[in-house]
Design an enzyme around this catalytic site. Structure first.
Site, PDB file in Angstrom:
ATOM      1  N   CYS A 245       0.865  -1.189   0.000  1.00 21.66           N
ATOM      2  CA  CYS A 245       0.000   0.000   0.000  1.00 21.66           C
ATOM      3  C   CYS A 245       0.898   1.234   0.000  1.00 21.66           C
ATOM      4  O   CYS A 245       2.096   1.131  -0.288  1.00 21.66           O
ATOM      5  CB  CYS A 245      -0.989  -0.027   1.162  1.00 21.66           C
ATOM      6  SG  CYS A 245      -0.238   0.076   2.795  1.00 21.66           S
TER       7      CYS A 245
ATOM      8  N   ARG B  35      -3.396  -0.465   5.354  1.00 18.53           N
ATOM      9  CA  ARG B  35      -3.987  -1.545   4.568  1.00 18.53           C
ATOM     10  C   ARG B  35      -3.094  -2.768   4.415  1.00 18.53           C
ATOM     11  O   ARG B  35      -3.552  -3.910   4.633  1.00 18.53           O
ATOM     12  CB  ARG B  35      -4.396  -1.019   3.178  1.00 18.53           C
ATOM     13  CG  ARG B  35      -5.552  -0.055   3.220  1.00 18.53           C
ATOM     14  CD  ARG B  35      -5.688   0.710   1.931  1.00 18.53           C
ATOM     15  NE  ARG B  35      -4.553   1.598   1.712  1.00 18.53           N
ATOM     16  CZ  ARG B  35      -4.355   2.339   0.627  1.00 18.53           C
ATOM     17  NH1 ARG B  35      -5.238   2.256  -0.363  1.00 18.53           N
ATOM     18  NH2 ARG B  35      -3.326   3.134   0.529  1.00 18.53           N
TER      19      ARG B  35
ATOM     20  N   ASP C 137      -8.257   4.012   0.991  1.00 21.51           N
ATOM     21  CA  ASP C 137      -7.263   4.400   1.977  1.00 21.51           C
ATOM     22  C   ASP C 137      -7.992   4.925   3.223  1.00 21.51           C
ATOM     23  O   ASP C 137      -8.662   5.948   3.162  1.00 21.51           O
ATOM     24  CB  ASP C 137      -6.382   5.499   1.368  1.00 21.51           C
ATOM     25  CG  ASP C 137      -5.245   5.885   2.278  1.00 21.51           C
ATOM     26  OD1 ASP C 137      -5.245   5.458   3.450  1.00 21.51           O
ATOM     27  OD2 ASP C 137      -4.352   6.615   1.825  1.00 21.51           O
TER      28      ASP C 137
HETATM   29  P1  4NP Z   1      -1.809   2.908   3.986  1.00 19.06           P
HETATM   30  O1  4NP Z   1      -2.396   4.299   4.541  1.00 19.06           O
HETATM   31  O2  4NP Z   1      -1.285   3.187   2.609  1.00 19.06           O
HETATM   32  O3  4NP Z   1      -3.004   2.017   3.973  1.00 19.06           O
HETATM   33  O4  4NP Z   1      -0.731   2.477   4.967  1.00 19.06           O
HETATM   34  C1  4NP Z   1      -1.634   5.472   4.512  1.00 19.06           C
HETATM   35  C2  4NP Z   1      -0.732   5.733   5.524  1.00 19.06           C
HETATM   36  C3  4NP Z   1      -0.006   6.909   5.513  1.00 19.06           C
HETATM   37  C4  4NP Z   1      -0.185   7.803   4.477  1.00 19.06           C
HETATM   38  C5  4NP Z   1      -1.076   7.536   3.464  1.00 19.06           C
HETATM   39  C6  4NP Z   1      -1.803   6.350   3.466  1.00 19.06           C
HETATM   40  N1  4NP Z   1       0.539   9.014   4.479  1.00 19.06           N
HETATM   41  O5  4NP Z   1       0.317   9.822   3.561  1.00 19.06           O
HETATM   42  O6  4NP Z   1       1.371   9.237   5.361  1.00 19.06           O
END
Ligand code: 4NP
Length: 158
Positions: free
Chosen positions: A9, A15, A125
């Site tokens: 992800c 995720r 997300d």
């Molecule tokens: P993930 O969620 O991709 O599901 O781990 C996110 C975690 C952090 C960020 C974006 C999505 N971020 O921009 O820091």
């Protein structure tokens, strides 16, 4: 042959850690010794534990992701893994950009598409959302993991 599966992800704190934890728990439950790991596109969260909300929702469903640490996707992943699952289309695009040649890009799949979802391409997300989003994301990932296992191992249906 043992399959090696990488969940990817953006941050590797919401995720893909959930997907790693669920897939690992299901495979263990079915007695299948495939290998599962996860990684992120961003470098921002390297070394961090999963988001508290991800840990919390996983605990609610008896999946332990407490000890995972975020890492970034690296070139060796394209050699070391057989299946690289992107949680959404933008992650898919980033992963495909990092892949070198058709052998590596052939390992990369959109997670929900590979699981057989036709109406939904992306695991949304949940990072900027509330707890309900994490619950929805958990259940979506759980269902997709189950579908992939049944696709690979139809005998688990018996
Ligand atoms: P993930 O969620 O991709 O599901 O781990 C996110 C975690 C952090 C960020 C974006 C999505 N971020 O921009 O820091």
């Amino acid at each position: 042959m043992r399959k090696k599966i990488l969940m990817v992800c953006l941050g590797n704190i919401c995720r893909s850690p959930i997907a790693e934890g669920i897939m690992q728990a299901k495979l263990l439950n079915y007695g299948i010794d495939d290998i599962v790991d996860s990684a992120g596109i961003l470098s921002y969260h390297i070394g961090c534990a999963p988001d508290d909300r991800a840990i919390g929702i996983a605990r609610k469903y008896k999946v332990n992701i407490d000890n995972q640490l975020a890492r970034q996707l690296k070139p060796a992943d394209f050699e070391n893994f057989d299946f690289i699952f992107a949680m959404d289309r933008s992650v898919l695009e980033s992963v495909l950009k990092a892949a070198q040649g058709p052998k590596q890009s052939g390992k990369v799949h959109l997670f929900l598409g590979y699981a057989g979802y036709s109406g939904q391409a992306d695991v949304p997300d949940p990072y900027y959302e509330g707890g309900v989003a994490f619950d929805r994301v958990f259940n979506l990932i759980d269902d997709a993991c189950e579908r992939i296992i049944r696709k690979w191992y139809p005998e688990v249906l018996k």
